[in-house]
Design a protein around this motif. Structure first.
Motif, PDB file in Angstrom:
ATOM      1  N   VAL A   1      89.487  31.981  31.057  1.00 37.52           N
ATOM      2  CA  VAL A   1      89.724  33.285  31.682  1.00 37.52           C
ATOM      3  C   VAL A   1      89.374  34.408  30.706  1.00 37.52           C
ATOM      4  N   ALA A   2      89.780  34.269  29.465  1.00 36.77           N
ATOM      5  CA  ALA A   2      89.473  35.303  28.467  1.00 36.77           C
ATOM      6  C   ALA A   2      87.962  35.461  28.295  1.00 36.77           C
ATOM      7  N   ILE A   3      87.240  34.357  28.284  1.00 37.81           N
ATOM      8  CA  ILE A   3      85.776  34.415  28.149  1.00 37.81           C
ATOM      9  C   ILE A   3      85.166  35.081  29.372  1.00 37.81           C
ATOM     10  N   TYR A   4      85.650  34.726  30.563  1.00 36.80           N
ATOM     11  CA  TYR A   4      85.140  35.314  31.796  1.00 36.80           C
ATOM     12  C   TYR A   4      85.348  36.829  31.801  1.00 36.80           C
ATOM     13  N   VAL A   5      86.546  37.251  31.448  1.00 36.98           N
ATOM     14  CA  VAL A   5      86.828  38.693  31.440  1.00 36.98           C
ATOM     15  C   VAL A   5      85.964  39.395  30.406  1.00 36.98           C
ATOM     16  N   ARG A   6      85.840  38.811  29.230  1.00 36.23           N
ATOM     17  CA  ARG A   6      84.991  39.416  28.191  1.00 36.23           C
ATOM     18  C   ARG A   6      83.545  39.510  28.682  1.00 36.23           C
ATOM     19  N   ALA A   7      83.094  38.508  29.397  1.00 41.07           N
ATOM     20  CA  ALA A   7      81.710  38.489  29.890  1.00 41.07           C
ATOM     21  C   ALA A   7      81.451  39.555  30.943  1.00 41.07           C
ATOM     22  N   ASN A   8      82.479  39.945  31.686  1.00 41.99           N
ATOM     23  CA  ASN A   8      82.291  40.852  32.812  1.00 41.99           C
ATOM     24  C   ASN A   8      82.952  42.211  32.656  1.00 41.99           C
ATOM     25  N   PHE A   9      83.721  42.413  31.611  1.00 44.81           N
ATOM     26  CA  PHE A   9      84.444  43.666  31.406  1.00 44.81           C
ATOM     27  C   PHE A   9      83.478  44.755  30.963  1.00 44.81           C
ATOM     28  N   GLY A  10      83.632  45.929  31.532  1.00 45.20           N
ATOM     29  CA  GLY A  10      82.771  47.048  31.140  1.00 45.20           C
ATOM     30  C   GLY A  10      81.317  46.751  31.468  1.00 45.20           C
ATOM     31  N   GLU A  11      80.473  46.836  30.476  1.00 42.68           N
ATOM     32  CA  GLU A  11      79.046  46.575  30.667  1.00 42.68           C
ATOM     33  C   GLU A  11      78.709  45.102  30.597  1.00 42.68           C
TER      34      GLU A  11
ATOM     35  N   ILE B   1      90.545  38.569  36.257  1.00 42.19           N
ATOM     36  CA  ILE B   1      91.347  37.357  36.100  1.00 42.19           C
ATOM     37  C   ILE B   1      91.370  36.579  37.414  1.00 42.19           C
ATOM     38  N   ASN B   2      91.639  37.279  38.504  1.00 44.36           N
ATOM     39  CA  ASN B   2      91.682  36.611  39.810  1.00 44.36           C
ATOM     40  C   ASN B   2      90.316  36.067  40.215  1.00 44.36           C
ATOM     41  N   ALA B   3      89.251  36.788  39.893  1.00 43.03           N
ATOM     42  CA  ALA B   3      87.905  36.310  40.199  1.00 43.03           C
ATOM     43  C   ALA B   3      87.591  35.037  39.415  1.00 43.03           C
ATOM     44  N   CYS B   4      88.018  34.983  38.159  1.00 45.67           N
ATOM     45  CA  CYS B   4      87.790  33.791  37.344  1.00 45.67           C
ATOM     46  C   CYS B   4      88.549  32.597  37.904  1.00 45.67           C
ATOM     47  N   ILE B   5      89.789  32.808  38.264  1.00 48.70           N
ATOM     48  CA  ILE B   5      90.595  31.716  38.814  1.00 48.70           C
ATOM     49  C   ILE B   5      89.949  31.176  40.084  1.00 48.70           C
ATOM     50  N   GLN B   6      89.501  32.066  40.945  1.00 48.29           N
ATOM     51  CA  GLN B   6      88.849  31.641  42.177  1.00 48.29           C
ATOM     52  C   GLN B   6      87.544  30.905  41.868  1.00 48.29           C
ATOM     53  N   ASP B   7      86.754  31.432  40.943  1.00 50.48           N
ATOM     54  CA  ASP B   7      85.501  30.793  40.556  1.00 50.48           C
ATOM     55  C   ASP B   7      85.761  29.401  40.000  1.00 50.48           C
ATOM     56  N   PHE B   8      86.767  29.282  39.146  1.00 48.91           N
ATOM     57  CA  PHE B   8      87.128  27.989  38.561  1.00 48.91           C
ATOM     58  C   PHE B   8      87.489  26.988  39.653  1.00 48.91           C
ATOM     59  N   GLN B   9      88.337  27.402  40.584  1.00 47.29           N
ATOM     60  CA  GLN B   9      88.791  26.493  41.631  1.00 47.29           C
ATOM     61  C   GLN B   9      87.642  26.073  42.540  1.00 47.29           C
ATOM     62  N   GLU B  10      86.757  26.992  42.866  1.00 53.53           N
ATOM     63  CA  GLU B  10      85.617  26.656  43.715  1.00 53.53           C
ATOM     64  C   GLU B  10      84.632  25.742  42.995  1.00 53.53           C
ATOM     65  N   ALA B  11      84.434  25.975  41.703  1.00 56.42           N
ATOM     66  CA  ALA B  11      83.463  25.188  40.937  1.00 56.42           C
ATOM     67  C   ALA B  11      83.954  23.783  40.609  1.00 56.42           C
ATOM     68  N   THR B  12      85.257  23.644  40.397  1.00 58.68           N
ATOM     69  CA  THR B  12      85.780  22.349  39.956  1.00 58.68           C
ATOM     70  C   THR B  12      86.543  21.599  41.036  1.00 58.68           C
ATOM     71  N   GLY B  13      87.052  22.311  42.026  1.00 60.05           N
ATOM     72  CA  GLY B  13      87.905  21.679  43.029  1.00 60.05           C
ATOM     73  C   GLY B  13      89.301  21.393  42.508  1.00 60.05           C
TER      74      GLY B  13
END
Length: 94
Positions: free
Chosen positions: A59-69, A33-45
């Motif tokens: 955030v839900a999509i990001y976590v689903r994309a990176n959770f587990g495998e 969740i924190n990684a997504c928030i940081q990525d969002f802020q860096e990508a969009t300003g």
């Protein structure tokens, strides 16, 4: 982000992933969740707004994309939506 809002966002993400246990909360889910928030802020300003449903879904999509495998289709969807939001927040410029 305050603890209460983080807990609400975590619960939203866990419901999206259909996770009922707390075993992954601090180990993986909060980190993603924190990684997504940081990525969002860096990508969009732009600042992350937890009350914005589009951002919560991102955030839900990001976590689903990176959770587990991980999930390549969700990662592609995340990248596409992040690009769209970046254009929206930057006045139509990429």
């Amino acid at each position: 982000m305050d603890k209460e809002k983080m807990a609400l966002l975590r619960d939203f993400v866990k419901a999206n992933l259909r996770i009922t246990t707390n075993a992954f909360d601090s180990v993986e889910i909060d980190h993603l969740i924190n990684a997504c928030i940081q990525d969002f802020q860096e990508a969009t300003g732009a600042s992350f707004d937890i009350d914005n449903p589009v951002m919560k879904n991102l955030v839900a999509i990001y976590v689903r994309a990176n959770f587990g495998e991980g999930n390549d289709k969700c990662w592609a969807l995340y990248q596409d939506r992040l690009k769209t939001l970046g254009v929206r927040f930057n006045g139509g410029h990429n």
